[in-house]
Design a protein around this motif. Structure first.
Motif, PDB file in Angstrom:
ATOM      1  N   VAL A  60       0.683  -1.029   0.043  1.00  0.00           N
ATOM      2  CA  VAL A  60       0.253  -0.076   0.539  1.00  0.00           C
ATOM      3  C   VAL A  60       0.793   1.091   0.094  1.00  0.00           C
ATOM      4  O   VAL A  60       1.462   1.275   0.755  1.00  0.00           O
ATOM      5  N   PRO A  61       0.919   2.347  -0.896  1.00  0.00           N
ATOM      6  CA  PRO A  61       1.733   3.211  -1.067  1.00  0.00           C
ATOM      7  C   PRO A  61       0.997   4.264   0.047  1.00  0.00           C
ATOM      8  O   PRO A  61      -0.206   4.745  -0.274  1.00  0.00           O
ATOM      9  N   ALA A  62       1.324   4.955   0.769  1.00  0.00           N
ATOM     10  CA  ALA A  62       1.196   6.642   1.294  1.00  0.00           C
ATOM     11  C   ALA A  62       2.254   7.525   0.584  1.00  0.00           C
ATOM     12  O   ALA A  62       2.792   7.278   0.561  1.00  0.00           O
ATOM     13  N   ARG A  63       1.326   8.239  -0.083  1.00  0.00           N
ATOM     14  CA  ARG A  63       1.509   9.544  -0.843  1.00  0.00           C
ATOM     15  C   ARG A  63       1.401  10.026  -0.458  1.00  0.00           C
ATOM     16  O   ARG A  63       1.228  10.954   0.231  1.00  0.00           O
ATOM     17  N   LYS A  64       2.138  11.718  -0.977  1.00  0.00           N
ATOM     18  CA  LYS A  64       1.976  13.326  -1.293  1.00  0.00           C
ATOM     19  C   LYS A  64       0.285  13.500  -1.615  1.00  0.00           C
ATOM     20  O   LYS A  64       0.123  12.523  -2.894  1.00  0.00           O
ATOM     21  N   PRO A  65       0.665  14.391  -0.716  1.00  0.00           N
ATOM     22  CA  PRO A  65      -1.095  14.864  -1.550  1.00  0.00           C
ATOM     23  C   PRO A  65      -1.091  15.134  -2.948  1.00  0.00           C
ATOM     24  O   PRO A  65      -0.388  15.556  -3.540  1.00  0.00           O
ATOM     25  N   GLY A  66      -2.927  14.618  -3.216  1.00  0.00           N
ATOM     26  CA  GLY A  66      -3.251  14.569  -4.282  1.00  0.00           C
ATOM     27  C   GLY A  66      -3.319  13.846  -5.208  1.00  0.00           C
ATOM     28  O   GLY A  66      -3.409  14.170  -6.721  1.00  0.00           O
ATOM     29  N   LEU A  83      -3.650  10.253  -4.970  1.00  0.00           N
ATOM     30  CA  LEU A  83      -3.713   8.759  -5.196  1.00  0.00           C
ATOM     31  C   LEU A  83      -5.806   9.325  -4.889  1.00  0.00           C
ATOM     32  O   LEU A  83      -6.311  10.115  -5.189  1.00  0.00           O
ATOM     33  N   PRO A  84      -6.162   9.006  -6.893  1.00  0.00           N
ATOM     34  CA  PRO A  84      -7.021   9.373  -6.647  1.00  0.00           C
ATOM     35  C   PRO A  84      -8.462   8.662  -6.474  1.00  0.00           C
ATOM     36  O   PRO A  84      -9.492   9.427  -6.419  1.00  0.00           O
ATOM     37  N   ALA A  85      -8.447   8.266  -5.493  1.00  0.00           N
ATOM     38  CA  ALA A  85      -9.611   7.745  -5.033  1.00  0.00           C
ATOM     39  C   ALA A  85     -10.047   8.190  -3.991  1.00  0.00           C
ATOM     40  O   ALA A  85      -9.380   9.279  -3.233  1.00  0.00           O
ATOM     41  N   GLU A  88      -1.076  10.892   2.949  1.00  0.00           N
ATOM     42  CA  GLU A  88      -2.629  10.491   2.483  1.00  0.00           C
ATOM     43  C   GLU A  88      -1.997   8.409   2.098  1.00  0.00           C
ATOM     44  O   GLU A  88      -1.505   8.425   1.276  1.00  0.00           O
ATOM     45  N   ILE A  89      -4.063   8.182   2.681  1.00  0.00           N
ATOM     46  CA  ILE A  89      -4.117   6.576   1.672  1.00  0.00           C
ATOM     47  C   ILE A  89      -5.035   6.121   1.346  1.00  0.00           C
ATOM     48  O   ILE A  89      -6.043   7.000   2.301  1.00  0.00           O
ATOM     49  N   HIS A  90      -5.196   5.414   0.547  1.00  0.00           N
ATOM     50  CA  HIS A  90      -6.053   5.226   0.404  1.00  0.00           C
ATOM     51  C   HIS A  90      -7.439   4.125   1.436  1.00  0.00           C
ATOM     52  O   HIS A  90      -7.001   3.840   1.606  1.00  0.00           O
TER      53      HIS A  90
END
Ligand code: AMP
Length: 173
Positions: free
Chosen positions: A78-84, A86-88, A105-107
C-alpha cells in the motif's frame, strides 16, 4: 553484512541545504548484491512476527524498498503518498516540516480493520513522516506490527512519540 551495506551508502554533505549530511541510497540500490541484501535484511527484521498482510511504503524511497519487502513477506503493498496523488477516497494526516507543513495520504479502502501492517521507509530522521503514517493506519484500524527502516539517524530522536510500536532499523548512524 551491515558493514557492506553501509559502505554502499554515499554521504553527500550540504544536500538539500547547508548543514545536512544526506545519506544517499541510490548507490546501494544500483548494486545488485546490495539491493538483494537490503531487501532481505529489511524483511528479516520482522520475519518472526507472524503473518503480515500489508506493507505500507512511504513515498518515494519507501516504495522502492517496501515493494520487494512485501514480496518477500508474502504481503500486499500500500503506498502512502504525497497530497493529491491518490485518485480515490483518502485519509490524510498533516505534519510539520522544518519550514511549514505537508500531508500524507492513504486510500481509505486500502487497509481493512484488523489487517496486520508493517510500515517501511528508507530513513528514520525526525520521525514526523512515520508518526503521520502511523496515525493513518490507526485511523483505518490496521494492526501495526512495526516500522522498519533501512537506516536510523539516532541524533534526531525519531522514536519519540512512537514508544508504543516496535521500530527496527538495519543501520544506525
Ligand atoms: P523524517 O520525517 O524527519 O523522519 O524524515 C523523513 C524522510 O526524509 C526520510 O524518509 C528520508 O527520505 C528523508 N531524510 C531526512 N533526513 C535525511 C538524511 N539526512 N539523509 C537522507 N534522507 C533523509
Amino acid at each position: 553484512m551491515t558493514d557492506q551495506l553501509r559502505a554502499l551508502i554515499r554521504d553527500v554533505p550540504d544536500f538539500p541545504k547547508s548543514g545536512i549530511l544526506f545519506r544517499d541510497i541510490t548507490t546501494l540500490l544500483s548494486d545488485a548484491a546490495g539491493l538483494r541484501s537490503t531487501t532481505h535484511a529489511l524483511a528479516g527484521l520482522f520475519a518472526e512476527s507472524g503473518d503480515i498482510d500489508l506493507v505500507v511504503g512511504i513515498e518515494a524511497r519507501g516504495f522502492i524498498l517496501g515493494t520487494p519487502v512485501a514480496l518477500e513477506l508474502e504481503a500486499g503493498f500500500v503506498p502512502a503518498r504525497k497530497p493529491g496523488k491518490l485518485p480515490a477516497d483518502v485519509v490524510s494526516a498533516s505534519y510539520d516540516l522544518e519550514y511549514g507543513s505537508t500531508s500524507i495520504e492513504i486510500h481509505t479502502d486500502a487497509i481493512q480493520p484488523g489487517a496486520r501492517v508493517l510500515i517501511v521507509d528508507d530513513v528514520l530522521a525526525t520521525g514526523g513522516t512515520a508518526r503521520a503514517v502511523r496515525g493513518l493506519v490507526d485511523q483505518l484500524q490496521g494492526e501495526i506490527v512495526g516500522l522498519a527502516f533501512l537506516l536510523e539517524l539516532r541524533d534526531l530522536n525519531g522514536r519519540d512519540g512512537l514508544d508504543d510500536v516496535r521500530i527496527e532499523s538495519v543501520l544506525q548512524y
